[in-house]
Design an enzyme around this catalytic site. Sequence first.
Site, PDB file in Angstrom:
ATOM      1  N   GLU A 190      -9.876  10.710   6.835  1.00 54.27           N
ATOM      2  CA  GLU A 190     -10.421  11.638   5.816  1.00 54.27           C
ATOM      3  C   GLU A 190      -9.537  12.886   5.707  1.00 54.27           C
ATOM      4  OE1 GLU A 190     -12.207   9.332   5.117  1.00 54.27           O
ATOM      5  OE2 GLU A 190     -14.349   9.502   5.514  1.00 54.27           O
ATOM      6  N   PRO A 247      -0.421   1.837   1.323  1.00 59.10           N
ATOM      7  CA  PRO A 247       0.619   1.794   2.355  1.00 59.10           C
ATOM      8  C   PRO A 247       1.614   2.953   2.240  1.00 59.10           C
ATOM      9  CG  PRO A 247       0.235  -0.410   1.510  1.00 59.10           C
ATOM     10  CD  PRO A 247      -0.601   0.517   0.678  1.00 59.10           C
TER      11      PRO A 247
END
Lengths: 377, 259
Positions: free
Chosen positions: A360, A130
């Site tokens: 990514e 997070p």
Amino acid sequence: MKVDRVSPTAEGHDLFDLVRELAAKEVAPRAAGDEVAGRFPRDVFRVLGASGLLGLPYAEEHGGGGQPYEVYLQVIEEFAGAWLAVGLGMSVHTLSCFPISAFGTDAQRDGQLPVLLGGDVLGAYGLSEPQSGSDAAAMTTRAAAVDGGYSVDGVKAWTTHGGVADFYTIMAKTDDGISCFHVPAGTEGVSFGAPERKMGMRSSPTAQVRFDGVKLPADALIGDSGQGFRIAMAALDGGRLGIAACAVGLAQAAFEAATAYAKERRQFGSRIADFQGIGFMLADMATQIAAARALYLDAARLRDAGRPYGTNAAMAKLFATDMCMKAAIDAVQVLGGYGYVEDFPVERYMREAKVLQIVEGTNQIQRLVISRALTKG
Amino acid sequence: MNIVVCVKQVPDTATERKLRSDDKTLDRDAADGVINELCEYAVEEALRLKEAHGGEVTVLTMGPDKATDTIRKALAMGADKAVHLVDPALHGSDALSTSYALAQTLKKIGFDLVILGSESTDARTGMLAAMLAERLGTPQLTLANKVEISGAGITVQRVTDYGFDKVEASLPAIVSVVEKINEPRYPSFKGIMAAKKKQVQTFGIADAEIDAAQVGVANAWSEVADFAVAPPRAAGTVVKDEGDGGVKTADYLASKKFI
């Protein structure tokens, strides 16, 4: 429109034929409905697994397909064009198998890869948290050494296949840095957050994976302790090429939908494709798609030749995903009002394209990777 | 049991198909070649029979060099080996001469059971199974949607306009199948790799003792007299329902002799 593909392996062309057939018959027909319903197509992945397509770029001795990235990525591209969630899912699964294949012990490779690549199981990859996204090294998930192995506590975020995967390849802090671990889904103490409510790719669950005193045996460690950051970056180099291939496939699908529509739709007595304003948009889309495809294939050939390719992979990911976003937006524009409604797929393509600029490594991180490589030393 | 499946490469129905202007035969170079769909059902049925009763599945195709793609697909599905009948002299053979050429080849390679798709998507004659049976002197069991083998006997359920007939015969026999018979498997990547190592035997007309005077476009019993591009589709007829939609629809259908 069939993309004219070449393969350095003799079997590649038959593989492409099989992939096109599966994409057309098993994947594409399901996409629109499952995206609206938010239904994960686990059965579609089983069909692909049974066809031997969930381990293509890995060694045959471990149950892989022994195919170079140049072939594997074109397979991803075809599936992503039929349904991004499937193409991207394949890329994520492949990424999650990479650490054991490249850094695992012989025992881990021989014992686990045939299962991971066999088609029955699906993987997920946990690096982000997070509060730790682009700054991956700031992770707080911790694997404490305990008697006989490790005890893992923490939360991984944005995990593709979170909650539906059969295994998780994760990075966690150890005393000597970051380390990589293999965690089977059923391990006690592993739980999942509710799937994120995403702009697109709603069929593919993205969720937090929580680790609460998860006990792992010593051989769950992949590579050396403290080697995890290097493993994660190496895995991402390959993963970025997977995303680039997804972007090209999705852009190709948007381009094909726009072209088909422009050839059918008549205004002022002509096909709108014959108006230069539309025709040039299609020409630009086709040109950009071809350039992006050439770029990811060039990086793939470097990888297949054993050469450094990380910078090229970042360039391919950056260029292909920005290109895809523009192609999807333009496809909506070509369809006009029809492009904005769910009866045509291009509004979905536009929502799906956005995520590729983020995953990514955001495209800002790609630029960072490229510029640092250029200005090193 | 020695099962031979006849497969045909046809132009992809999704692409534009055309005839050659010189000899009015199909322009096989102009379109992508794919395995005829019904042939996939034939291959599947052969594989299932082999799995249940043992034996070997041989794929037989007559076609130009590029038909090897179709052979490889059938081998990737699981067939054991293949025979490719390829010879320039066969170009333009019609159904009758094709049946002669295939029958000669089947005599050479031997069989207990020959399975074909009931028709091809290009020529659509649907006659080959019957012609082969006649030439080979074997029973023909056509339009099968179910095949059972017991010992030297074969029983098929033959699809008819009124339901089905049960047809029994003894092997060797010729069977043609319809698409309701099964769901063809996809090849797997392993199957594709394995297919590369499987034997594909190439036969010319001399190998199969085929008389050149009975095959090819010059010796065909049927001839394409002329052909033209299909006219573009005309606008449809719209029936507006003003309380009499049913009657108007019925009148339209009657005018076209549908009812």
